[in-house]
Design an enzyme around this catalytic site. Sequence first.
Site, PDB file in Angstrom:
ATOM      1  N   GLY A  26      75.775  56.243  20.101  1.00  0.00           N
ATOM      2  CA  GLY A  26      75.258  57.536  19.633  1.00  0.00           C
ATOM      3  C   GLY A  26      73.749  57.603  19.786  1.00  0.00           C
ATOM      4  N   SER A  62      79.127  51.781  40.235  1.00  0.00           N
ATOM      5  CA  SER A  62      78.292  51.944  41.437  1.00  0.00           C
ATOM      6  C   SER A  62      78.896  52.926  42.436  1.00  0.00           C
ATOM      7  CB  SER A  62      78.089  50.591  42.110  1.00  0.00           C
ATOM      8  OG  SER A  62      79.361  50.073  42.463  1.00  0.00           O
ATOM      9  N   ARG A  63      80.131  53.412  42.168  1.00  0.00           N
ATOM     10  CA  ARG A  63      80.738  54.418  43.072  1.00  0.00           C
ATOM     11  C   ARG A  63      80.489  55.839  42.570  1.00  0.00           C
ATOM     12  NH1 ARG A  63      86.345  53.132  42.677  1.00  0.00           N
ATOM     13  NH2 ARG A  63      85.646  52.097  40.788  1.00  0.00           N
ATOM     14  N   GLY A  76      73.488  51.130  20.327  1.00  0.00           N
ATOM     15  CA  GLY A  76      74.491  51.988  19.680  1.00  0.00           C
ATOM     16  C   GLY A  76      74.709  53.208  20.560  1.00  0.00           C
ATOM     17  N   ASP A  78      75.759  55.526  28.652  1.00  0.00           N
ATOM     18  CA  ASP A  78      75.043  56.328  27.648  1.00  0.00           C
ATOM     19  C   ASP A  78      73.979  57.201  28.308  1.00  0.00           C
ATOM     20  OD1 ASP A  78      76.576  55.130  25.703  1.00  0.00           O
ATOM     21  OD2 ASP A  78      75.134  53.532  25.345  1.00  0.00           O
TER      22      ASP A  78
END
Length: 315
Positions: A43, A225-226, A41, A254
């Site tokens: 949050g 990945s950049r 999740g 996250d």
Amino acid sequence: MPRPCVVVVGSSNTDMIIRCRSLPSPGQTVLGGALERAAGGKGANQAVAARRAGADVHLIARVGGDEFGRQARRDLRRSGVHVGRVRVTHGVPSGVALIVVDGAGENLIAVAPGANSRLTPKDIEACASLFCSARVALFQLETPLPTVARGITLARRSGCLVILNPAPARPLPASLLRQIDVLTPNELEAAALTGFHIHTLQGVRRAAERLLAMGVRSALVTLGSRGVALVQPGRFARIPAFAVRPVDTVGAGDAFNGALACSLAEGRPVEEAARFACAAAALATTRRGAQPSMPRRREIARLLARKSGTRTLKS
Ligand code: ATP
Ligand code: RIB
């Protein structure tokens, strides 16, 4: 130094994960490994990421009155997140995410929101005093938009710096965007919010400048990945990603947002906070699952000690 306080408003899910050699195409069935279950999740993941990065974190969320919900609260508490405002909605299932991860660590996700869709503006109003003690309030879009909007208004009124991670993508009103200090879309979300096609770094820049014109103060467009593009009025810079060997990118965004919130709450400038967040996110890609992959402060510090500069691009 006391830990700076971060309030996260958002979802809590149980992730059901299958690892396959390749992701299924529409209409296709693929065979994978054993079913894995992990806390997730956006949050809850961001709350754990901010806590492990060093902040004191309160999560405002809803789980169902089922075993998944009880486990989610236990996992959060064990990670050190304050769960007093993670309320239980009886008679409604907890949020669940079905996740497929391929051999390269890429993923696709479908979410049944369950109790997350019952988080109301009134729930946020009942916790309004929390924002007064917080430096940063962090939001995503896995809970109803009126709830997110109410939280953002209350957080701003209390003097919090407001971060919105606009995931999953959905159209947002200008009245809401105008209240955002730092917006953190990935490329797809930046494209969805602006209607621009993004194929190049210049495309990222155009979209981010459009977001500034819509009222956002800073945009950090994550580029996998950049790394990440930082766009502020008169300024465009790319902060490269840290070189790692990813095994599972679920939760990378996250990890980025949680660590960013912690670093901004400590009073760091946006660019320094974004570099800290890139280090946290890179580490999260080297481990399986979302919440379990969030790195601790000392690991982030170790990776940060390795070289990674910021590239400022000419206008
Ligand atoms: P996800 O949905 O997979 O959690 P996202 O789409 O929200 O992620 P990304 O832009 O893919 O966000 O990744 C967020 C950040 O994670 C990037 O800005 C980068 O710092 C870090 N990251 C992602 N992938 C890699 C990678 N392969 N190597 C190093 N860092 C990475
Ligand atoms: O960002 C990753 C998260 O998205 C997963 O944990 C899943 O629950 C979905 O919310």
